[in-house]
Design a protein around this motif. Structure first.
Motif, PDB file in Angstrom:
ATOM      1  N   VAL A 180       5.278   7.184  17.863  1.00 48.46           N
ATOM      2  CA  VAL A 180       3.949   7.544  17.369  1.00 48.46           C
ATOM      3  C   VAL A 180       3.980   7.611  15.844  1.00 48.46           C
ATOM      4  CG1 VAL A 180       2.139   9.298  17.382  1.00 48.46           C
ATOM      5  CG2 VAL A 180       3.442   8.832  19.478  1.00 48.46           C
ATOM      6  N   HIS A 181       2.947   7.058  15.220  1.00 50.74           N
ATOM      7  CA  HIS A 181       2.806   7.191  13.762  1.00 50.74           C
ATOM      8  C   HIS A 181       2.658   8.675  13.409  1.00 50.74           C
ATOM      9  CE1 HIS A 181       1.214   3.230  14.867  1.00 50.74           C
ATOM     10  NE2 HIS A 181       1.466   2.823  13.639  1.00 50.74           N
ATOM     11  N   ASP A 182       3.354   9.113  12.381  1.00 48.23           N
ATOM     12  CA  ASP A 182       3.182  10.500  11.943  1.00 48.23           C
ATOM     13  C   ASP A 182       1.740  10.786  11.551  1.00 48.23           C
ATOM     14  OD1 ASP A 182       5.889  10.704  12.341  1.00 48.23           O
ATOM     15  OD2 ASP A 182       6.329  11.548  10.366  1.00 48.23           O
ATOM     16  N   PHE A 183       1.035   9.769  11.004  1.00 50.73           N
ATOM     17  CA  PHE A 183      -0.343  10.032  10.584  1.00 50.73           C
ATOM     18  C   PHE A 183      -1.298  10.175  11.768  1.00 50.73           C
ATOM     19  CE2 PHE A 183      -0.025   5.298   9.883  1.00 50.73           C
ATOM     20  CZ  PHE A 183      -0.922   4.869  10.851  1.00 50.73           C
ATOM     21  N   CYS A 184      -0.841   9.847  12.974  1.00 46.40           N
ATOM     22  CA  CYS A 184      -1.645  10.106  14.186  1.00 46.40           C
ATOM     23  C   CYS A 184      -1.436  11.523  14.714  1.00 46.40           C
ATOM     24  CB  CYS A 184      -1.264   9.132  15.300  1.00 46.40           C
ATOM     25  SG  CYS A 184      -1.673   7.409  15.011  1.00 46.40           S
ATOM     26  N   MET A 185      -0.284  12.100  14.422  1.00 44.83           N
ATOM     27  CA  MET A 185       0.110  13.344  15.089  1.00 44.83           C
ATOM     28  C   MET A 185      -0.843  14.508  14.891  1.00 44.83           C
ATOM     29  SD  MET A 185       4.258  13.309  14.816  1.00 44.83           S
ATOM     30  CE  MET A 185       5.198  11.937  15.512  1.00 44.83           C
ATOM     31  N   PRO A 186      -1.502  14.665  13.721  1.00 44.18           N
ATOM     32  CA  PRO A 186      -2.435  15.786  13.590  1.00 44.18           C
ATOM     33  C   PRO A 186      -3.607  15.736  14.577  1.00 44.18           C
ATOM     34  CG  PRO A 186      -1.790  15.014  11.423  1.00 44.18           C
ATOM     35  CD  PRO A 186      -1.243  14.021  12.410  1.00 44.18           C
ATOM     36  N   VAL A 190      10.549  14.086  19.379  1.00 50.19           N
ATOM     37  CA  VAL A 190      11.704  14.094  20.279  1.00 50.19           C
ATOM     38  C   VAL A 190      12.859  13.377  19.576  1.00 50.19           C
ATOM     39  CG1 VAL A 190      12.584  13.324  22.516  1.00 50.19           C
ATOM     40  CG2 VAL A 190      10.190  14.072  22.302  1.00 50.19           C
ATOM     41  N   LEU A 191      14.030  14.018  19.518  1.00 49.97           N
ATOM     42  CA  LEU A 191      15.210  13.453  18.862  1.00 49.97           C
ATOM     43  C   LEU A 191      14.890  12.959  17.445  1.00 49.97           C
ATOM     44  CD1 LEU A 191      16.724  11.332  21.800  1.00 49.97           C
ATOM     45  CD2 LEU A 191      17.319  13.674  21.137  1.00 49.97           C
ATOM     46  N   PRO A 192      14.249  13.771  16.622  1.00 44.29           N
ATOM     47  CA  PRO A 192      13.848  13.298  15.289  1.00 44.29           C
ATOM     48  C   PRO A 192      15.025  12.910  14.394  1.00 44.29           C
ATOM     49  CG  PRO A 192      13.579  15.673  15.459  1.00 44.29           C
ATOM     50  CD  PRO A 192      13.864  15.184  16.841  1.00 44.29           C
ATOM     51  N   ASP A 193      16.210  13.463  14.672  1.00 39.15           N
ATOM     52  CA  ASP A 193      17.374  13.108  13.865  1.00 39.15           C
ATOM     53  C   ASP A 193      17.972  11.767  14.272  1.00 39.15           C
ATOM     54  OD1 ASP A 193      18.027  14.283  16.313  1.00 39.15           O
ATOM     55  OD2 ASP A 193      20.023  14.878  15.626  1.00 39.15           O
ATOM     56  N   LYS A 194      17.557  11.258  15.445  1.00 32.87           N
ATOM     57  CA  LYS A 194      18.098   9.986  15.938  1.00 32.87           C
ATOM     58  C   LYS A 194      17.053   8.869  15.965  1.00 32.87           C
ATOM     59  CE  LYS A 194      21.703  12.022  18.854  1.00 32.87           C
ATOM     60  NZ  LYS A 194      21.539  13.398  18.363  1.00 32.87           N
ATOM     61  N   VAL A 195      15.789   9.216  16.091  1.00 29.79           N
ATOM     62  CA  VAL A 195      14.719   8.206  16.140  1.00 29.79           C
ATOM     63  C   VAL A 195      13.703   8.532  15.052  1.00 29.79           C
ATOM     64  CG1 VAL A 195      12.987   7.048  17.535  1.00 29.79           C
ATOM     65  CG2 VAL A 195      15.030   7.975  18.638  1.00 29.79           C
ATOM     66  N   SER A 196      13.869   7.915  13.907  1.00 32.66           N
ATOM     67  CA  SER A 196      12.957   8.086  12.777  1.00 32.66           C
ATOM     68  C   SER A 196      12.799   6.728  12.110  1.00 32.66           C
ATOM     69  CB  SER A 196      13.510   9.116  11.787  1.00 32.66           C
ATOM     70  OG  SER A 196      12.636   9.274  10.689  1.00 32.66           O
ATOM     71  N   ILE A 235       0.850  -1.194   0.000  1.00 28.81           N
ATOM     72  CA  ILE A 235       0.000   0.000   0.000  1.00 28.81           C
ATOM     73  C   ILE A 235       0.883   1.241   0.000  1.00 28.81           C
ATOM     74  CG2 ILE A 235      -1.795   1.290   1.198  1.00 28.81           C
ATOM     75  CD1 ILE A 235      -2.744  -1.315   2.436  1.00 28.81           C
ATOM     76  N   THR A 236       1.669   1.402   1.075  1.00 26.89           N
ATOM     77  CA  THR A 236       2.522   2.585   1.182  1.00 26.89           C
ATOM     78  C   THR A 236       3.478   2.425   2.349  1.00 26.89           C
ATOM     79  OG1 THR A 236       2.504   5.012   1.303  1.00 26.89           O
ATOM     80  CG2 THR A 236       0.962   3.855   2.727  1.00 26.89           C
ATOM     81  N   ASP A 237       4.573   3.170   2.312  1.00 28.57           N
ATOM     82  CA  ASP A 237       5.436   3.326   3.488  1.00 28.57           C
ATOM     83  C   ASP A 237       4.845   4.424   4.370  1.00 28.57           C
ATOM     84  OD1 ASP A 237       7.277   1.451   2.518  1.00 28.57           O
ATOM     85  OD2 ASP A 237       8.430   2.992   1.459  1.00 28.57           O
ATOM     86  N   TYR A 238       5.181   4.371   5.644  1.00 25.12           N
ATOM     87  CA  TYR A 238       4.758   5.433   6.550  1.00 25.12           C
ATOM     88  C   TYR A 238       5.839   5.648   7.599  1.00 25.12           C
ATOM     89  CZ  TYR A 238       3.339   1.516   9.573  1.00 25.12           C
ATOM     90  OH  TYR A 238       3.337   0.369  10.323  1.00 25.12           O
ATOM     91  N   LYS A 239       5.799   6.814   8.239  1.00 23.43           N
ATOM     92  CA  LYS A 239       6.844   7.222   9.178  1.00 23.43           C
ATOM     93  C   LYS A 239       6.344   7.198  10.623  1.00 23.43           C
ATOM     94  CE  LYS A 239       9.957   8.533   6.042  1.00 23.43           C
ATOM     95  NZ  LYS A 239      11.296   7.915   5.917  1.00 23.43           N
ATOM     96  N   LEU A 240       7.276   6.975  11.529  1.00 16.28           N
ATOM     97  CA  LEU A 240       7.000   7.053  12.959  1.00 16.28           C
ATOM     98  C   LEU A 240       8.164   7.781  13.633  1.00 16.28           C
ATOM     99  CD1 LEU A 240       6.623   3.719  12.043  1.00 16.28           C
ATOM    100  CD2 LEU A 240       5.144   3.880  14.057  1.00 16.28           C
ATOM    101  N   HIS A 241       7.845   8.511  14.707  1.00 13.54           N
ATOM    102  CA  HIS A 241       8.875   9.214  15.469  1.00 13.54           C
ATOM    103  C   HIS A 241       8.600   9.088  16.966  1.00 13.54           C
ATOM    104  CE1 HIS A 241       9.538  11.182  11.543  1.00 13.54           C
ATOM    105  NE2 HIS A 241      10.771  11.390  11.981  1.00 13.54           N
ATOM    106  N   LEU A 242       9.649   9.237  17.738  1.00 10.30           N
ATOM    107  CA  LEU A 242       9.487   9.366  19.177  1.00 10.30           C
ATOM    108  C   LEU A 242       8.840  10.716  19.453  1.00 10.30           C
ATOM    109  CD1 LEU A 242      10.236   8.004  21.922  1.00 10.30           C
ATOM    110  CD2 LEU A 242      12.306   9.416  21.903  1.00 10.30           C
TER     111      LEU A 242
END
Length: 302
Positions: free
Chosen positions: A237-243, A251-257, A159-166
């Motif tokens: 957290v899924h980026d698509f949940c964040m809105p 938090v630490l997006p350059d280290k936890v993506s 379907i698609t890739d999706y992103k998650l971040h701390l």
């Protein structure tokens, strides 16, 4: 040997429900009648089809062999009915989708509602459970998975890739020690999955952060997100949940993506069922658009 298709319908219902009472509810028959129909079918075949116990009815090897043939016959009948009714226009009937509760809560409602808006005769059922669905037993017509299946008569489409971040709320971050490095996480409350209920290796997110202890745990993404919303701690957290989380910050997006993938999985016998093919095409396109839209909103907000 001629068979009554109604007996096959009963057989399929019991095979999928593993219970006379549940099958009877689906068929609108009392359990005693279902039991008699199964006994009659077994008598005509000269073979037991189920291992029967107080826990329910479970297919034995003979039943598994019959299930494969009965499922193909069911699919062929459904396909024939579609062709006779000329379903080249709007979609109709029931489509049941199994999905992890993250996608089921934050993506599928709006995607499926849009498809139903275009197809008023269509009914969509979303089964939101954090586990792998058994499509051979028709627990669902199709399922969203996080890993491509490697066994069984199944077909998978990416379907698609999706992103998650701390992430955590700004309020949580303001009231707790600063987090500048991964090792700083040890002084914070971590939210995540119950370790022994992780249903797919792809959701073992915290293994990638070096965190070895979860203070607040649930097998539900919705529960985890609500803890984050309340400022209870940090979670992947899924980026698509964040809105949906007004005060959340990465938090630490350059280290936890993290990047993961959704697949749409269907039974191979449904490959020629045009109604499901058309629904799957619309569904995949809708999920892709929605993930892209929500991730774009998340990028602007954080």
């Amino acid at each position: 040997m001629a068979f009554d298709w109604d007996d096959m319908r009963v057989f399929l219902a019991v095979a999928r429900a593993e219970s006379l009472s549940k099958a009877g509810k689906a068929l609108k028959l009392d359990p005693a009648t279902v039991g008699r129909r199964i006994a009659r079918l077994e008598d005509r075949l000269g073979a037991a089809l189920f291992a029967k116990s107080v826990q329910g009815y479970v297919l034995n090897s003979e039943g598994e062999r019959l299930l494969a043939h009965a499922t193909r016959a069911e699919t062929a009948l459904a396909q024939g009915a579609e062709e006779l009714h000329g379903q080249a226009g709007q979609l109709s009937g029931v489509v049941r989708i199994g999905a992890p509760d993250g996608s089921a809560n934050y993506l599928l409602p709006q995607v499926c509602a849009a498809i139903c808006d275009e197809n008023p005769g269509l009914e969509v059922q979303i089964v939101a459970l954090p586990r792998v669905f058994n499509l051979s037993k028709r627990e669902a017509d199709m399922a969203i998975t996080l890993s491509r299946p490697t066994a069984g008569r199944l077909m998978a489409q990416k379907i698609t890739d999706y992103k998650l971040h701390l992430a955590a709320t700004q309020g949580y971050q303001d009231s707790h020690p600063p987090i500048r490095r991964l090792k700083d996480l040890k002084g914070h409350r971590i939210i995540g999955y119950i370790p022994d209920m992780i249903f797919d290796k792809e959701v073992d997110y915290l293994a990638e952060t070096g965190v070895d202890h979860v203070t607040l745990a649930s097998n539900s993404v919705a529960v985890q997100v609500n803890w984050v919303r309340q400022g209870a701690g940090l979670a992947i957290v899924h980026d698509f949940c964040m809105p949906t989380l007004p005060d959340i910050r990465r938090v630490l997006p350059d280290k936890v993506s993290l990047t993961r993938t959704f697949y749409l999985v269907r039974h191979l016998d449904d490959k020629r069922v045009e109604r499901l093919n058309r629904f799957a095409e619309s569904f995949i396109a809708g999920v892709r658009r929605e993930v892209a839209r929500l991730e774009e909103l998340a990028n602007h907000a954080t």
